[in-house]
Write an enzyme that holds these catalytic residues in place. Structure first.
Site, PDB file in Angstrom:
ATOM      1  N   GLY A 100      45.427  43.024  41.466  1.00 28.07           N
ATOM      2  CA  GLY A 100      45.579  41.661  41.772  1.00 28.07           C
ATOM      3  C   GLY A 100      45.697  41.183  42.864  1.00 28.07           C
ATOM      4  N   GLY A 123      45.386  46.254  39.169  1.00 26.90           N
ATOM      5  CA  GLY A 123      44.514  45.163  38.143  1.00 26.90           C
ATOM      6  C   GLY A 123      43.325  45.973  37.733  1.00 26.90           C
ATOM      7  N   GLU A 131      52.375  50.097  42.723  1.00 25.10           N
ATOM      8  CA  GLU A 131      53.096  48.838  42.744  1.00 25.10           C
ATOM      9  C   GLU A 131      54.474  49.083  43.313  1.00 25.10           C
ATOM     10  OE1 GLU A 131      49.823  48.385  39.998  1.00 25.10           O
ATOM     11  OE2 GLU A 131      50.988  49.998  40.177  1.00 25.10           O
ATOM     12  N   ASP A 166      52.001  48.171  35.976  1.00 27.98           N
ATOM     13  CA  ASP A 166      51.671  47.389  34.808  1.00 27.98           C
ATOM     14  C   ASP A 166      50.212  47.589  34.214  1.00 27.98           C
ATOM     15  OD1 ASP A 166      50.622  46.195  37.084  1.00 27.98           O
ATOM     16  OD2 ASP A 166      50.790  44.123  36.258  1.00 27.98           O
TER      17      ASP A 166
END
Length: 496
Positions: A117, A168, A191, A199
């Site tokens: 992301g 992402g 992350e 996630d």
């Protein structure tokens, strides 16, 4: 009349592919870079187009039965942002209703599928206070809606993990029935490096990995190459990147009977993909032998906390220990790596992977959205992103708290106080909810399956033959079975 250009093949009405005779007509191919006119009409305010959206950050194309999504931010390694998600979601919804769309493919322009992301933008928003934090929470809501839509998609969906596939980008690929790794694939969940947590559905797929690999990858952010991805179940197939355009064209020829089930469609697609599999000598997995034993031991289910993991690793590196030299070197590197990570991220990630083993795919995204929202209010996310991606410093970020021993139990528990009614409203609520991937059979067999099969036979050779036969001699099975059995034979006989 439906015409197409093809090589010199004859039409066969009983074939599973569309084969036609030579002709001179131009192919019915359309390059579409703008959204459909119906896009943006959703009642969901997060899906409404915004003035700042880049009209060309995602390219859509069609080639007979294939629909392609190409991420088009190569200078930013196709980092996913809200503008891209707002285009992809309605396009997937439209294609799910089309009888002409047989296979959907996601790929990236340049050297990445998607590097993650666009977290630098999120960190900037968070530093502006509650209003900016809410914008970041809205981004994750949009991203998770997209990932869940992919995970429950009604059409066969395929990801070309050709290049960097992280964060992402993993969300756009890992839940797909077909995940194609290549010699260019670099996979990671980085992350904890930036003060966040794994996630995009990591709560669902990481605990399902063999042994302690899921926890190890989550806490350390270690990378996997293409063959590692196939061996560890991240990918379902391994293909040379030069073959991907030919595979895409071949998939465009496939047709299915209207009443064919998804499993039947998957089998036809799987057989087609196998035609392009790279039949080459594969190396041993990056994490094998004694190192893999150590990963399964120190990151496996017997460990009760990150502190237990680090304490065990310190015993390994103690000068008086008698561990294999390879394990000692690995333990030193791993201790250093964990010491660089955000203590809060490590503790939350450990609890996440322990708690999530029974979550359904819908619960996974609903609860990850809650955890992500808490991180948007936490110091470490802005600090980690700023230090690693903006300042690009080599020094350890100024995490708060600085040590995992300074974390109170209530600090971690706050990330898991899920509300009775989830804040995230998923799009495909009528889709299948599940606790195990319905398409898991498309990848290599798990280590547990291999060990159980070995118990049925008198020798490793018999086990290998049985595994090859049961998987239709799928590429990669031989190498994985041999690796698993080799490690098994390092154990004392009564522990096998």
């Amino acid at each position: 009349m439906f015409l197409r250009v093809c090589s010199r093949r004859a039409f066969s009405p009983t074939s599973c592919s569309l084969r036609t005779w030579p002709c001179t007509a131009m192919p019915l191919r359309a390059k579409i870079t703008r959204p459909f006119s119906t896009m943006g009409q959703s009642d969901d305010p997060l899906l409404q187009p915004q003035p700042e959206d880049d009209p060309d950050d995602v390219l859509f194309d069609k080639n007979y039965g294939v629909r392609t999504i190409e991420l088009n931010r190569p200078k930013k390694l196709n980092s996913l942002n809200s503008s891209m998600a707002r285009k992809i979601i309605p396009r997937l919804q439209e294609w799910s209703k089309s009888q002409m769309a047989n296979v959907v493919i996601v790929k990236g322009k340049g050297r990445a599928l998607c590097a993650g992301g666009d977290v630098a933008e999120l960190a900037q928003q968070n530093s502006e206070g509650p209003e900016g934090q809410q914008k970041s929470k809205d981004y994750f809501a949009l991203e998770y809606k997209l990932d869940h839509l992919i995970a429950t998609y009604s059409k066969p969906y395929m990801s070309f993990m050709d290049g960097i596939t992280m964060g992402g980008g993993v969300g756009l690929s890992i839940h797909a029935p077909f995940r194609i790794a290549t010699e260019n694939t670099v996979f990671a969940m980085p992350e904890t490096t930036i003060g966040f947590f794994p996630d995009v559905g990591a709560s669902f797929f990481l605990p399902k990995m063999d042994g302690g690999m899921g926890m190890y990858l989550a806490l350390t952010s270690q990378t996997l190459n293409g063959w590692d991805c196939l061996s560890h179940g991240v990918a379902t197939h391994y293909i040379n990147s030069a073959q991907l355009p030919d595979l895409e064209s071949r998939l465009g020829e496939l047709i299915f009977k209207d009443y064919a089930s998804n499993d039947e469609r998957y089998r036809i697609i799987n057989n087609t993909v196998e035609e392009y599999v790279t039949e080459s000598e594969l190396p041993k997995p990056k994490h094998s032998g004694y190192i893999r034993f150590a990963i399964d031991t120190y990151f496996g289910p017997k460990m009760g906390s990150v502190a237990e993991i680090t304490d065990a690793l310190r015993r390994v590196v103690d000068p008086s220990s008698k561990f294999h030299p390879d394990i000692v070197k690995w333990a030193k590197r791993t201790l250093y790596t964990l010491g660089e990570r955000s203590p809060t991220s490590l503790a939350v990630t450990f609890a996440q992977l322990r708690f999530s083993q029974r979550w359904s795919i819908a619960e996974t995204f609903e609860r990850e959205h809650f955890i992500a929202s808490r991180f948007m209010e936490h110091h470490d996310f802005v600090e980690g992103v700023t230090a690693r991606l903006v300042r690009k410093t080599k020094e350890r970020p100024l995490w708060q708290p600085s040590k995992i021993s300074d974390l109170a139990e209530q600090d971690i528990a706050a990330f898991f106080k899920f509300p009775q009614q989830p804040e995230l409203k998923l799009l495909n609520t009528a889709g299948q909810d599940y606790s195990e991937y319905p398409h898991a059979w498309l990848g290599l067999p798990s280590e547990k399956t291999i060990i159980e099969e070995r118990k049925k036979h008198d020798s490793d050779k018999q086990c290998l033959r049985a595994m090859l036969a049961s998987t239709n001699y799928k590429f990669g099975v031989k190498e994985k079975v041999l690796d698993v059995l080799e490690r098994r034979n390092l154990l004392p006989e009564d522990e096998r």
